[in-house]
Design a protein around this motif. Structure first.
Motif, PDB file in Angstrom:
ATOM      1  N   TRP A  24      95.590  70.850  57.314  1.00 37.14           N
ATOM      2  CA  TRP A  24      95.010  71.435  56.103  1.00 37.14           C
ATOM      3  C   TRP A  24      94.573  70.346  55.121  1.00 37.14           C
ATOM      4  N   SER A  25      95.351  69.278  55.008  1.00 40.36           N
ATOM      5  CA  SER A  25      94.982  68.188  54.110  1.00 40.36           C
ATOM      6  C   SER A  25      93.701  67.508  54.578  1.00 40.36           C
ATOM      7  N   ASN A  26      93.605  67.254  55.888  1.00 32.24           N
ATOM      8  CA  ASN A  26      92.392  66.634  56.425  1.00 32.24           C
ATOM      9  C   ASN A  26      91.177  67.530  56.234  1.00 32.24           C
ATOM     10  N   GLY A  45      81.137  68.331  49.435  1.00 30.62           N
ATOM     11  CA  GLY A  45      80.840  68.863  48.106  1.00 30.62           C
ATOM     12  C   GLY A  45      81.420  70.237  47.851  1.00 30.62           C
ATOM     13  N   ARG A  46      82.253  70.733  48.741  1.00 34.29           N
ATOM     14  CA  ARG A  46      82.871  72.056  48.577  1.00 34.29           C
ATOM     15  C   ARG A  46      84.245  71.872  47.936  1.00 34.29           C
ATOM     16  N   HIS A  47      84.251  71.517  46.665  1.00 33.40           N
ATOM     17  CA  HIS A  47      85.476  71.095  46.003  1.00 33.40           C
ATOM     18  C   HIS A  47      86.487  72.227  45.833  1.00 33.40           C
ATOM     19  N   GLY A  48      86.012  73.433  45.576  1.00 31.38           N
ATOM     20  CA  GLY A  48      86.928  74.557  45.438  1.00 31.38           C
ATOM     21  C   GLY A  48      87.663  74.841  46.728  1.00 31.38           C
ATOM     22  N   ASP A  49      86.928  74.847  47.852  1.00 30.72           N
ATOM     23  CA  ASP A  49      87.558  75.055  49.151  1.00 30.72           C
ATOM     24  C   ASP A  49      88.494  73.898  49.485  1.00 30.72           C
ATOM     25  N   ALA A  50      88.083  72.689  49.123  1.00 32.18           N
ATOM     26  CA  ALA A  50      88.919  71.512  49.381  1.00 32.18           C
ATOM     27  C   ALA A  50      90.250  71.629  48.648  1.00 32.18           C
ATOM     28  N   GLU A  51      90.195  72.077  47.407  1.00 32.72           N
ATOM     29  CA  GLU A  51      91.424  72.223  46.627  1.00 32.72           C
ATOM     30  C   GLU A  51      92.333  73.283  47.243  1.00 32.72           C
ATOM     31  N   ALA A  52      91.746  74.370  47.688  1.00 31.23           N
ATOM     32  CA  ALA A  52      92.553  75.426  48.315  1.00 31.23           C
ATOM     33  C   ALA A  52      93.266  74.897  49.559  1.00 31.23           C
ATOM     34  N   CYS A  53      92.598  74.061  50.329  1.00 28.56           N
ATOM     35  CA  CYS A  53      93.216  73.499  51.536  1.00 28.56           C
ATOM     36  C   CYS A  53      94.358  72.557  51.177  1.00 28.56           C
ATOM     37  N   CYS A  54      94.162  71.736  50.154  1.00 37.55           N
ATOM     38  CA  CYS A  54      95.238  70.836  49.735  1.00 37.55           C
ATOM     39  C   CYS A  54      96.453  71.626  49.257  1.00 37.55           C
TER      40      CYS A  54
END
Length: 464
Positions: free
Chosen positions: A110-112, A121-130
């Motif tokens: 999930w972190s990767n 550039g999908r920062h919202g999705d990236a944050e959800a994964c972190c």
């Protein structure tokens, strides 16, 4: 697995642990010669090839490994990282998502995935994964650090600093001195050691906090830094001592220590509350005067830096591919461009629009500071020179990539709260397309008066 292949594979992993890439590669190749369908060995050869910069070979090794071990999530994750490095983001996303599906309870997967989505550039999705990664393992450092960058870039520094505290590279001083680490308690009368962290730009940017610690009551402040920064950082107000970071340290000399980028967390630093006293670094006056005489006497004198350190993880995005992209600036009347380029790209410094190349005469950041002080303006990509100009209070225009823009420049701003009224940010609108940025630079330069060298401060808070 055949015993002989197993032994060579084991030897290879032992060489890997000892950072012996050549020995590891030889062992894995021998293992494959014995057992051609040993997928793990193919995967490790892919990792070694990628580390050596042989990216096409790495891709082939990973694909062979996946054909043999399609259910191994780690191989999918490593292949996804390579594909992202090759800018094949859709393929990388598919590989990363496969890894998540194979092991949905793995924090690393999930972190990767979060890192990859941030690159896209999908920062919202990236944050959800972190956050999903941390829900699985609240102690997983990489997810904290990745989330820190997202929060800091977004201006949510209260949370960002707390996640950033999980970085392991800040603990270098723990084994070199006997004093405890500073946790934000009062410093009245205490001797503080501020440790090195990050690159040259980080140290220039965050060195300001050494002064803040002195103002907060510290009796003595020592700052560690790379040797090329020693003379420059010795000009900081309130800093009693500047030492080379690679030198011997007297273990019992200080009452507490901290790392340079840990201080803002303890001070509650936010985008609207950054300690600023510009300039907070100074060039040596005689050296600046000497360079002043060496520069063109008339017109606008503009320093140029178009490439950063090629070893930096995002350098292919932040650096210009070639100085040739800046050729349109050569047609501007009354503007003289001075190259400050050092190292990578320096061989291009005698081409247009450069009128004078001084990079070869720079031996330290004190030299660069003296030249910058003598200029009217600096134009650079995201390198330490931007922080140097800002710390000197010299107007500086910074070219920023659309892809993985560094967190410290925040989002959507054409100014910087780190260097208010001094830095102006020119951002790519599309990944890899510098032409509109150069056109914007040219238009801005045309608006300057070469007669009085006035470089107006930029006060915009959003991109025009």
């Amino acid at each position: 697995m055949q015993p002989a292949a197993s032994q060579r594979f084991f030897d290879g992993t032992r060489h890997l642990a000892a950072h012996d890439a050549a020995g590891a590669e030889a062992c894995f190749r021998e293992a494959i010669a014995i057992e051609p369908e040993l997928g793990e060995a193919h995967a490790n050869l892919g990792w070694l090839a990628e580390a050596a910069g042989r990216l096409d070979e790495a891709d082939a090794c990973y694909r062979r490994a996946l054909a043999l071990r399609p259910q191994q999530p780690t191989i999918h994750l490593n292949h996804a990282a390579l594909l992202a490095r090759l800018k094949r983001f859709d393929e990388a996303l598919a590989a990363c998502w496969t890894a998540v599906q194979l092991d949905p309870e793995a924090p690393a997967a999930w972190s990767n995935l979060g890192v990859l989505l941030a690159q896209m550039g999908r920062h919202g999705d990236a944050e959800a994964c972190c956050r999903r990664s941390l829900s699985l393992d609240p102690q997983y450092p990489k997810a904290h650090i990745n989330l820190a960058y997202l929060c800091l870039r977004d201006g949510r520094w209260d949370e960002g600093w707390s996640h950033y505290a999980w970085r392991g590279w800040q603990l270098d001083l723990a084994g070199r001195v006997t004093c405890p680490r500073w946790q934000g308690e009062p410093l009245d009368g205490r001797r503080v050691l501020v440790g090195l962290e990050g690159g040259y730009g980080d140290m220039i940017q965050f060195s300001r906090f050494a002064t803040v610690l002195k103002q907060a009551g510290a009796q003595w402040v020592t700052l560690l830094c790379p040797p090329p920064l020693l003379a420059l950082l010795a000009t900081l107000d309130g800093v009693d001592e500047v030492l080379p970071a690679d030198g011997l340290l007297p273990p019992a000399h200080w009452d507490c220590w901290t790392s340079a980028t840990s201080v803002p967390r303890h001070l509650g630093t936010r985008p609207d509350a950054i300690p600023v006293a510009q300039p907070y670094l100074r060039a040596e006056p005689a050296a600046a005067a000497r360079w002043q005489r060496a520069l063109p006497a008339n017109g606008l004198r503009v320093g140029l830096v178009w490439k950063g350190n090629p070893a930096f993880e995002n350098d292919d995005e932040r650096s210009l591919p070639s100085i040739d992209l800046l050729v349109p600036l050569a047609a501007l009347p009354g503007v003289h461009f001075v190259s400050l380029q050092k190292g990578a790209g320096e061989d291009e410094a005698l081409r247009a629009p450069v009128a004078l190349h001084l990079g070869g005469e720079i031996d330290s950041f004190a030299d660069t500071a003296a030249i910058v002080q003598a200029l009217d303006l600096v134009i650079c990509v995201d390198t330490a020179v931007a922080h140097l100009a800002g710390a000197l209070g010299k107007p500086c225009w910074v070219l920023l990539p659309q892809q993985m823009t560094d967190w410290r420049w925040l989002t959507g701003r054409s100014d910087s709260p780190w260097y208010p009224g001094v830095l102006r940010l020119f951002r790519q609108a599309q990944r890899g397309d510098w032409s509109p940025v150069v056109a914007e630079l040219a238009a801005a330069l045309r608006g300057l008066s070469s007669a009085d060298h006035a470089v107006p401060a930029d006060h915009h808070h959003t991109d025009p």
